[in-house]
Design an enzyme around this catalytic site. Structure first.
Site, PDB file in Angstrom:
ATOM      1  N   LYS A  45       0.826  -1.215   0.000  1.00 44.37           N
ATOM      2  CA  LYS A  45       0.000   0.000   0.000  1.00 44.37           C
ATOM      3  C   LYS A  45       0.856   1.259   0.000  1.00 44.37           C
ATOM      4  CE  LYS A  45      -3.522  -0.469   3.044  1.00 44.37           C
ATOM      5  NZ  LYS A  45      -4.227  -0.985   4.252  1.00 44.37           N
ATOM      6  N   LYS A  47       2.356   2.633   2.195  1.00 45.98           N
ATOM      7  CA  LYS A  47       2.041   3.483   3.353  1.00 45.98           C
ATOM      8  C   LYS A  47       3.087   3.239   4.440  1.00 45.98           C
ATOM      9  CE  LYS A  47      -3.028   4.048   3.377  1.00 45.98           C
ATOM     10  NZ  LYS A  47      -4.228   3.945   4.234  1.00 45.98           N
TER      11      LYS A  47
HETATM   12  N1  C2G Z   1     -12.478   5.915   6.542  1.00 48.52           N
HETATM   13  C1  C2G Z   1     -13.648   6.662   6.608  1.00 48.52           C
HETATM   14  N2  C2G Z   1     -13.575   8.006   6.664  1.00 48.52           N
HETATM   15  C2  C2G Z   1     -12.371   8.633   6.667  1.00 48.52           C
HETATM   16  C3  C2G Z   1     -11.180   7.888   6.617  1.00 48.52           C
HETATM   17  C4  C2G Z   1     -11.255   6.505   6.554  1.00 48.52           C
HETATM   18  O1  C2G Z   1     -14.765   6.093   6.607  1.00 48.52           O
HETATM   19  N3  C2G Z   1     -12.349   9.998   6.731  1.00 48.52           N
HETATM   20  C5  C2G Z   1     -12.597   4.446   6.465  1.00 48.52           C
HETATM   21  C6  C2G Z   1     -11.994   3.886   5.178  1.00 48.52           C
HETATM   22  O2  C2G Z   1     -12.938   3.991   4.102  1.00 48.52           O
HETATM   23  C7  C2G Z   1     -11.726   2.441   5.576  1.00 48.52           C
HETATM   24  C8  C2G Z   1     -11.383   2.562   7.074  1.00 48.52           C
HETATM   25  O3  C2G Z   1     -11.868   3.847   7.508  1.00 48.52           O
HETATM   26  O4  C2G Z   1     -12.917   1.667   5.442  1.00 48.52           O
HETATM   27  C9  C2G Z   1      -9.890   2.473   7.325  1.00 48.52           C
HETATM   28  O5  C2G Z   1      -9.259   3.470   6.550  1.00 48.52           O
HETATM   29  P1  C2G Z   1      -7.687   3.263   6.187  1.00 48.52           P
HETATM   30  O6  C2G Z   1      -6.943   2.976   7.428  1.00 48.52           O
HETATM   31  O7  C2G Z   1      -7.287   4.399   5.299  1.00 48.52           O
HETATM   32  O8  C2G Z   1      -7.788   1.913   5.348  1.00 48.52           O
HETATM   33  P2  C2G Z   1      -7.133   1.611   3.917  1.00 48.52           P
HETATM   34  O9  C2G Z   1      -5.724   2.051   3.906  1.00 48.52           O
HETATM   35  O10 C2G Z   1      -8.100   2.127   2.913  1.00 48.52           O
HETATM   36  O11 C2G Z   1      -7.071   0.007   3.930  1.00 48.52           O
HETATM   37  O12 C2G Z   1      -7.901  -4.385   2.372  1.00 48.52           O
HETATM   38  C10 C2G Z   1      -8.446  -3.089   2.564  1.00 48.52           C
HETATM   39  C11 C2G Z   1      -7.399  -2.110   3.028  1.00 48.52           C
HETATM   40  O13 C2G Z   1      -6.664  -2.641   4.125  1.00 48.52           O
HETATM   41  C12 C2G Z   1      -8.061  -0.789   3.416  1.00 48.52           C
END
Ligand code: C2G
Length: 129
Positions: A45, A47
């Site tokens: 990712k 990240k």
């Molecule tokens: N999220 C949200 N609102 C935000 C930020 C994040 O609803 N302002 C939600 C994202 O849509 C996700 C969850 O919080 O459902 C976790 O966000 P992240 O940690 O950014 O997850 P991500 O990197 O998108 O990883 O296999 C799937 C991946 O692991 C998802």
């Protein structure tokens, strides 16, 4: 018992994450969070997390909506996770809309609206100013 699962990095935990977890839990009785490992985040990712896995895990485990935290180590584990934990509903923010529809053969798939204006990236940007 209706079981729900969601996946994510959850770095610099913020209210957008909490809103997602709260709504995910409302769809069942037991919520599992598959938390991206540091290796998965970096290798797949691109990240780099501020908090390492163990600290992100501890934070999630302190949230009332979360019942279990498991590691997310790759993109391919979702089907086996859904089968292993007998998941009824898979939940993700709608930035992933459609990306996990293949799970519809195994469980309900729900994409929830993201909380606008907040993100880990935005927090880092603002703090850097
Ligand atoms: N999220 C949200 N609102 C935000 C930020 C994040 O609803 N302002 C939600 C994202 O849509 C996700 C969850 O919080 O459902 C976790 O966000 P992240 O940690 O950014 O997850 P991500 O990197 O998108 O990883 O296999 C799937 C991946 O692991 C998802």
């Amino acid at each position: 018992m209706k079981k729900v699962i969601t996946y994510g990095t959850f770095d610099l935990l913020h209210y957008g994450h909490i809103q997602l977890l709260k709504r995910a839990k409302e769809r069942g009785d037991y919520l599992i969070v598959a938390l991206s490992t540091d290796e998965f985040n970096w290798n797949s990712k691109q990240k780099k997390c501020y908090f390492p896995y163990e600290q992100r895990k501890m934070l999630l485990e302190s949230i009332r909506y979360v019942d279990l935290v498991i590691p997310e180590e790759n993109w391919e584990q979702k089907i086996s996770d859904v089968k292993e934990f007998k998941i009824d509903t898979f939940v993700m923010g709608d930035d992933w809309e459609g990306k996990f529809d293949f799970l519809k053969d195994y469980c309900e798939v729900v994409y929830l609206p993201r909380t606008p204006e907040i993100s880990t990236t935005q927090i880092k940007t603002d703090l850097g100013k």
